[in-house]
Scaffold this motif. Structure first.
Motif, PDB file in Angstrom:
ATOM      1  N   ARG A  18       0.844  -1.212   0.000  1.00  0.00           N
ATOM      2  CA  ARG A  18       0.000   0.000   0.000  1.00  0.00           C
ATOM      3  C   ARG A  18       0.870   1.248   0.000  1.00  0.00           C
ATOM      4  O   ARG A  18       1.870   1.335   0.697  1.00  0.00           O
ATOM      5  N   GLY A  19       0.486   2.221  -0.810  1.00  0.00           N
ATOM      6  CA  GLY A  19       1.210   3.483  -0.889  1.00  0.00           C
ATOM      7  C   GLY A  19       2.387   3.469  -1.840  1.00  0.00           C
ATOM      8  O   GLY A  19       3.031   4.499  -2.030  1.00  0.00           O
ATOM      9  N   ARG A  20       2.681   2.349  -2.462  1.00  0.00           N
ATOM     10  CA  ARG A  20       3.794   2.279  -3.390  1.00  0.00           C
ATOM     11  C   ARG A  20       3.350   2.691  -4.783  1.00  0.00           C
ATOM     12  O   ARG A  20       2.193   2.562  -5.150  1.00  0.00           O
ATOM     13  N   ILE A  21       4.292   3.167  -5.551  1.00  0.00           N
ATOM     14  CA  ILE A  21       4.020   3.588  -6.923  1.00  0.00           C
ATOM     15  C   ILE A  21       4.523   2.504  -7.864  1.00  0.00           C
ATOM     16  O   ILE A  21       5.628   1.985  -7.707  1.00  0.00           O
ATOM     17  N   GLY A  22       3.690   2.145  -8.833  1.00  0.00           N
ATOM     18  CA  GLY A  22       4.052   1.119  -9.802  1.00  0.00           C
ATOM     19  C   GLY A  22       3.747   1.583 -11.204  1.00  0.00           C
ATOM     20  O   GLY A  22       3.348   2.725 -11.436  1.00  0.00           O
ATOM     21  N   LYS A  23       3.932   0.680 -12.146  1.00  0.00           N
ATOM     22  CA  LYS A  23       3.692   0.996 -13.549  1.00  0.00           C
ATOM     23  C   LYS A  23       2.810  -0.097 -14.134  1.00  0.00           C
ATOM     24  O   LYS A  23       3.039  -1.286 -13.898  1.00  0.00           O
ATOM     25  N   VAL A  24       1.813   0.301 -14.905  1.00  0.00           N
ATOM     26  CA  VAL A  24       0.892  -0.653 -15.528  1.00  0.00           C
ATOM     27  C   VAL A  24       1.611  -1.329 -16.695  1.00  0.00           C
ATOM     28  O   VAL A  24       2.120  -0.667 -17.594  1.00  0.00           O
ATOM     29  N   ILE A  25       1.639  -2.672 -16.670  1.00  0.00           N
ATOM     30  CA  ILE A  25       2.270  -3.404 -17.771  1.00  0.00           C
ATOM     31  C   ILE A  25       1.222  -4.109 -18.628  1.00  0.00           C
ATOM     32  O   ILE A  25       1.492  -4.440 -19.775  1.00  0.00           O
ATOM     33  N   ILE A  26       0.029  -4.344 -18.083  1.00  0.00           N
ATOM     34  CA  ILE A  26      -1.115  -4.839 -18.855  1.00  0.00           C
ATOM     35  C   ILE A  26      -2.258  -3.869 -18.556  1.00  0.00           C
ATOM     36  O   ILE A  26      -2.604  -3.668 -17.396  1.00  0.00           O
ATOM     37  N   PRO A  27      -2.829  -3.232 -19.586  1.00  0.00           N
ATOM     38  CA  PRO A  27      -3.850  -2.202 -19.356  1.00  0.00           C
ATOM     39  C   PRO A  27      -4.993  -2.710 -18.469  1.00  0.00           C
ATOM     40  O   PRO A  27      -5.389  -3.874 -18.541  1.00  0.00           O
ATOM     41  N   ILE A  28      -5.501  -1.811 -17.647  1.00  0.00           N
ATOM     42  CA  ILE A  28      -6.608  -2.134 -16.753  1.00  0.00           C
ATOM     43  C   ILE A  28      -7.881  -1.558 -17.372  1.00  0.00           C
ATOM     44  O   ILE A  28      -8.048  -0.338 -17.446  1.00  0.00           O
ATOM     45  N   PRO A  29      -8.794  -2.408 -17.846  1.00  0.00           N
ATOM     46  CA  PRO A  29     -10.043  -1.907 -18.440  1.00  0.00           C
ATOM     47  C   PRO A  29     -11.016  -1.450 -17.334  1.00  0.00           C
ATOM     48  O   PRO A  29     -10.814  -1.736 -16.160  1.00  0.00           O
ATOM     49  N   GLU A  30     -12.070  -0.765 -17.746  1.00  0.00           N
ATOM     50  CA  GLU A  30     -13.091  -0.363 -16.786  1.00  0.00           C
ATOM     51  C   GLU A  30     -13.645  -1.607 -16.104  1.00  0.00           C
ATOM     52  O   GLU A  30     -14.023  -2.572 -16.770  1.00  0.00           O
ATOM     53  N   ASN A  31     -13.671  -1.577 -14.794  1.00  0.00           N
ATOM     54  CA  ASN A  31     -14.188  -2.679 -13.972  1.00  0.00           C
ATOM     55  C   ASN A  31     -13.570  -4.033 -14.331  1.00  0.00           C
ATOM     56  O   ASN A  31     -14.224  -5.060 -14.250  1.00  0.00           O
ATOM     57  N   GLY A  32     -12.303  -4.015 -14.769  1.00  0.00           N
ATOM     58  CA  GLY A  32     -11.617  -5.260 -15.131  1.00  0.00           C
ATOM     59  C   GLY A  32     -10.241  -5.344 -14.493  1.00  0.00           C
ATOM     60  O   GLY A  32      -9.835  -4.480 -13.719  1.00  0.00           O
ATOM     61  N   PHE A  33      -9.533  -6.385 -14.860  1.00  0.00           N
ATOM     62  CA  PHE A  33      -8.216  -6.646 -14.276  1.00  0.00           C
ATOM     63  C   PHE A  33      -7.108  -6.360 -15.274  1.00  0.00           C
ATOM     64  O   PHE A  33      -7.241  -6.614 -16.453  1.00  0.00           O
ATOM     65  N   GLY A  34      -5.999  -5.869 -14.754  1.00  0.00           N
ATOM     66  CA  GLY A  34      -4.771  -5.677 -15.512  1.00  0.00           C
ATOM     67  C   GLY A  34      -3.615  -6.116 -14.638  1.00  0.00           C
ATOM     68  O   GLY A  34      -3.805  -6.863 -13.686  1.00  0.00           O
TER      69      GLY A  34
END
Length: 179
Positions: free
Chosen positions: A111-127
């Motif tokens: 919690r509180g850590r900063i990361g980078k999205v490697i698989i896009p997160i769709p609306e109400n979905g998983f990435g």
């Protein structure tokens, strides 16, 4: 001196070989036996096997190389085994056990850590989001905390972790998050 109908040197040597073989098996199969160690947490099989190995090795060497009485050799061998076993525990086993724990992470520590999205997160979905630290890289499933879509390559802030899934929000930094 004889013990069990064999010379004491043979008993020491046989014990040394058996203890050495059991130590090797414990090293190779130790993970399978960890459940048994939970029954008796105050007993460490590595220390017991090391004690027996040190005792039998020093006893064998003293019987072979000196003309001391066998009872004195037993006492000296016990003292040597206790000393070497204590040193093994203090300088090897304890640091190894604490080093293993320091590399682990808990979901609360994310919690509180900063990361980078490697698989896009769709609306109400998983990435998927990747989090880097000095101890290594962690890739975890993620959902948007607000239910919005988040594009690949965008920096995110971990708000909470539920059931192993990161709940993240987009995070704008003045510097680009470096990977």
């Amino acid at each position: 001196m004889e013990l069990f109908g064999a010379s004491i040197q043979s008993v020491y040597l046989t014990t040394l070989i058996i203890a050495g073989a059991l130590t090797l098996l414990y090293i190779l199969l130790g993970d399978l036996l960890e459940g048994l160690a939970e029954l008796f947490p105050f007993i460490n099989p590595a220390l017991i096997l090391a004690f027996i190995t040190f005792f039998s090795a020093s006893g064998y060497l003293f019987e072979l190389l000196t003309s001391l009485n066998s009872m004195i050799i037993v006492i000296i061998s016990i003292l040597i085994a206790l000393l070497l076993d204590t040193l093994l525990n203090i300088f090897v086993l304890i640091p190894l056990s604490s080093a293993q724990e320091s590399l682990a992470y808990s979901n609360d520590s994310l919690r509180g850590r900063i990361g980078k999205v490697i698989i896009p997160i769709p609306e109400n979905g998983f990435g998927e989001v990747i989090l880097k630290s000095a101890s290594g890289t962690v890739a975890k499933s993620a959902v948007s905390f607000k239910g919005e879509s988040i594009e690949e390559g965008q920096n995110v802030l971990v708000v909470e972790v539920q059931k192993g899934v990161l709940h993240v929000v987009p995070h704008e930094t003045q510097e680009d998050f470096i990977f």
